[in-house]
Design an enzyme around this catalytic site. Structure first.
Site, PDB file in Angstrom:
ATOM      1  N   GLY A   1       4.810  -8.839   4.464  1.00 22.83           N
ATOM      2  CA  GLY A   1       4.144  -9.805   5.334  1.00 22.83           C
ATOM      3  C   GLY A   1       3.657  -9.246   6.653  1.00 22.83           C
ATOM      4  CE  LYS A   2       2.141  -3.224   6.302  1.00 21.09           C
ATOM      5  NZ  LYS A   2       2.740  -3.331   4.962  1.00 21.09           N
ATOM      6  CB  THR A   3      -1.652  -9.064   6.952  1.00 16.75           C
ATOM      7  OG1 THR A   3      -2.008  -7.733   6.588  1.00 16.75           O
ATOM      8  CG2 THR A   3      -2.898  -9.809   7.382  1.00 16.75           C
ATOM      9  CB  SER A   4       1.710 -13.220   7.348  1.00 17.16           C
ATOM     10  OG  SER A   4       1.046 -13.376   6.121  1.00 17.16           O
TER      11      SER A   4
ATOM     12  CG  ASP B   1      -4.155  -2.890   3.629  1.00 18.14           C
ATOM     13  OD1 ASP B   1      -4.604  -2.119   2.764  1.00 18.14           O
ATOM     14  OD2 ASP B   1      -3.299  -3.751   3.405  1.00 18.14           O
TER      15      ASP B   1
ATOM     16  N   GLY C   1       3.989  -5.893   0.850  1.00 14.93           N
ATOM     17  CA  GLY C   1       4.477  -7.196   0.440  1.00 14.93           C
ATOM     18  C   GLY C   1       5.465  -7.854   1.378  1.00 14.93           C
TER      19      GLY C   1
ATOM     20  CB  THR D   1       0.494  -7.557  -0.528  1.00 18.71           C
ATOM     21  OG1 THR D   1      -0.040  -8.159   0.660  1.00 18.71           O
ATOM     22  CG2 THR D   1       0.534  -6.046  -0.339  1.00 18.71           C
TER      23      THR D   1
END
Length: 583
Positions: A10-13, A35, A8, A494
């Site tokens: 924001g790794k992907t962003s 993931d 939550g 997430t």
């Protein structure tokens, strides 16, 4: 570059925005997600598979999804398949569940990583390779132990649940060694720690940083995502949110101050599409107030936490479990429910693993006469369990074998099983009072117990050796009149999708959740700050997903200006009903 951090944050962003910036600068970039719940497809609007796929709008950007769950399933079948038809069905079921845990998935994820890391030819055409999920320190330590490859695994099948996964991966030894070497090479690898301006996320980043630094991964960079600055100083909620973030940053672990830092402002919407990725890191109040959102109409008529209390106490005894990923507020929800029930005159025991213990301390000082607070100490329970395993399974091992076993006992699985035993005793207390727990086993752990008991019965044909609390645990957890599970989440992508995975695990273990509780909701607040109003609109799609698709029953807790850390603050969470929530 490896992006790591708790769920939550924001790794992907952040990883995707970094990939877009580099590609816009003319670099050829490969963005990789391991993931299982990856949303890279949604972010870029492209269907991705397990090989590099071109992003049409950016000629030099490629992305791919690796599937560790698929790899884990294939590995599990390789390990279990030869025994089908040879061993009793209960024994095969027990083996399958042994290979269904987080450690098997962790090793399988690293197996996917290694194909890109350990073989230079696999990524030779790219200037940059970006992973939005990094291997844990536990994985790296386990794979670098020489004793993992000396035949010990194939000779000894006793011990804890992580021992099995490595047994089928010895053929990968050289590739793993090259992968670990690449990770620790500061000239080629950067570890990006992603956190939010919250105490728990910053502490997790510090723990991860120190753990990986001990293994030679020292080239680190800190990204603090979602930092909020109030635009409307008359909005008391906006001012409070800014002050909370500032306080968390002021108290940031000292070890993190040594790294280069990047501050990313809070985004008004979800990060979907290349243009939103290009804008990540900037906030334009005019654009915020005028931007369109596709979240749809507001979700109304959502229950509040107070609306659940009557039904939760109806049986007069039993267990209430607050379950969810770290950082969603399950300890707070458990404490608020316990206080509300105790104030109705019921005998209540609250059992928590909250390391801060400030909630428990506040309630003890207030001396609610019929509310007792106990703490299950994961460290103490794990130490006790590890000592037992070393004394039994490790008794006849050589020094290398013991080194592997000791490392294995430091895995997440060990703590899960150790706390599980204390959890069984706490559940048993629900036969004559109401027990509220914010510690609960995963669906995998419940099934592991189920398969172990089945195998025990198959082999011994008697259950007299089983403690009563363990013997009766599964029937109690599966009895909706005895156990009520509250799945706690946030109105963000997430946390909601991870909670959905938790619900699937519970149903696989034949445990039906009673309700979902969505914490820190902005929807009902009288906001005027333009950024928060946009966030308020954006969360509607996740509230709708919970309310209409995932939960048989759902309730919300509005975001609080002050953290609910004392008895008075906890009471407020269950004093208002849905019709009284501010609009």
């Amino acid at each position: 570059m490896f992006f790591t951090g708790k769920g939550g944050v924001g790794k992907t962003s952040v990883a995707s925005a970094t990939a877009v910036r580099l590609a816009d600068a003319g670099k050829k970039v490969l963005l990789v997600s391991t993931d299982p719940a990856s949303n890279l497809d949604e972010v870029f609007g492209v269907t991705l598979e397990n090989h590099p796929t071109a992003i049409p709008a950016i000629p030099t950007l490629f992305a791919m999804n690796l599937d560790p769950e698929k790899s884990a399933a294939e590995y599990r079948e390789r390990m279990v398949g030869p025994y089908r038809g040879l061993l009793p069905e209960a024994a095969v079921k027990s083996m399958e569940e042994q290979f269904s845990g987080s450690c098997t998935l962790e090793i399988a994820a690293f197996d996917e990583f290694s194909r890109l890391l350990g073989d230079p030819a696999a990524t030779a055409e790219f200037d940059h390779v970006i992973f939005d999920t990094a291997p844990t320190g536990h994985t790296l330590r386990l794979l670098t132990l020489p004793s993992a490859w000396d035949g010990f695994m194939s000779q000894n099948t006793t011990g804890t649940s992580c021992l099995g996964p490595l047994a089928g991966l010895q053929s990968q030894q050289k590739l793993y060694q090259e992968s670990v070497k690449a990770l620790s090479d500061a000239d080629t690898t950067t570890l990006v720690l992603v956190a939010r301006a919250e105490g728990s996320a910053l502490r997790e980043a510090a723990r991860t940083s120190e753990e990986l630094a001990e293994l030679g991964v020292r080239n680190q960079h800190l990204v603090i995502n979602g930092v909020f600055q109030a635009v409307d100083a008359t909005d008391s909620y906006a001012v409070a949110l800014q002050q909370r973030g500032s306080a968390a940053l002021d108290a940031m672990p000292v070890s993190l101050n040594a790294f280069p830092q990047t501050i990313v402002p809070l985004s008004p919407n979800g990060i979907l599409g290349i243009e939103s990725l290009r804008c990540l890191g900037t906030v334009d109040a005019v654009a915020i107030s005028g931007s369109a959102d596709k979240s749809g109409e507001k979700v109304d008529d959502l229950a509040s936490l107070s609306d659940l209390i009557d039904d939760l106490v109806a049986p007069g005894h039993g267990v209430i479990l607050a379950m969810g990923k770290g950082g969603v507020g399950k300890t707070t929800v458990a404490a608020a429910v316990a206080v509300a029930i105790a104030q109705r005159g019921y005998d209540v025991q609250l059992s928590t693993t909250d390391p801060a213990a400030h909630i428990a301390a506040a309630m003890n000082e207030e001396r609610l006469p019929n509310l007792s607070v106990t703490r299950i100490d994961p460290a103490a329970e794990t130490a006790k369990y590890s000592a037992e395993v070393l004394a039994s399974a490790g008794a006849n091992l050589d020094s290398q074998g013991k080194a592997l076993l000791e490392e294995d006992l430091r895995s997440p699985c060990t703590e899960e099983i150790a706390v599980f035993r204390a959890f069984a005793d706490a559940v048993a207390a629900g036969t004559n009072q109401i027990v509220v727990l914010d510690t609960a086993p995963t669906g995998h752990t419940v099934l592991l117990l189920d398969s172990a008991l089945a195998y025990h019965r198959e082999v011994t044909r008697q259950t007299s050796e089983m403690p009563e609390a363990v013997e009766n645990l599964l029937p109690r957890l599966r009895d909706p009149d005895f156990t009520r599970v509250l799945i706690v989440t946030l109105a963000e992508a997430t946390p909601v999708h991870e909670a959905a995975a938790l619900q699937r695990d519970l149903r696989r273990a034949e445990i039906e959740p009673y309700a979902w509780v969505v914490n820190q909701v902005l929807s009902s607040l009288p906001l005027t700050d333009p950024l928060l109003k946009q966030r308020q609109t954006h969360e509607q799609q996740y509230l709708r997903e919970v309310h209409e698709e995932l939960a048989s029953r759902a309730a919300i807790i509005p975001w609080q200006r002050q953290p609910p850390t004392g008895l008075d603050a906890l009471e407020k969470l269950t004093q208002c009903n849905s019709s009284a929530l501010p609009r």
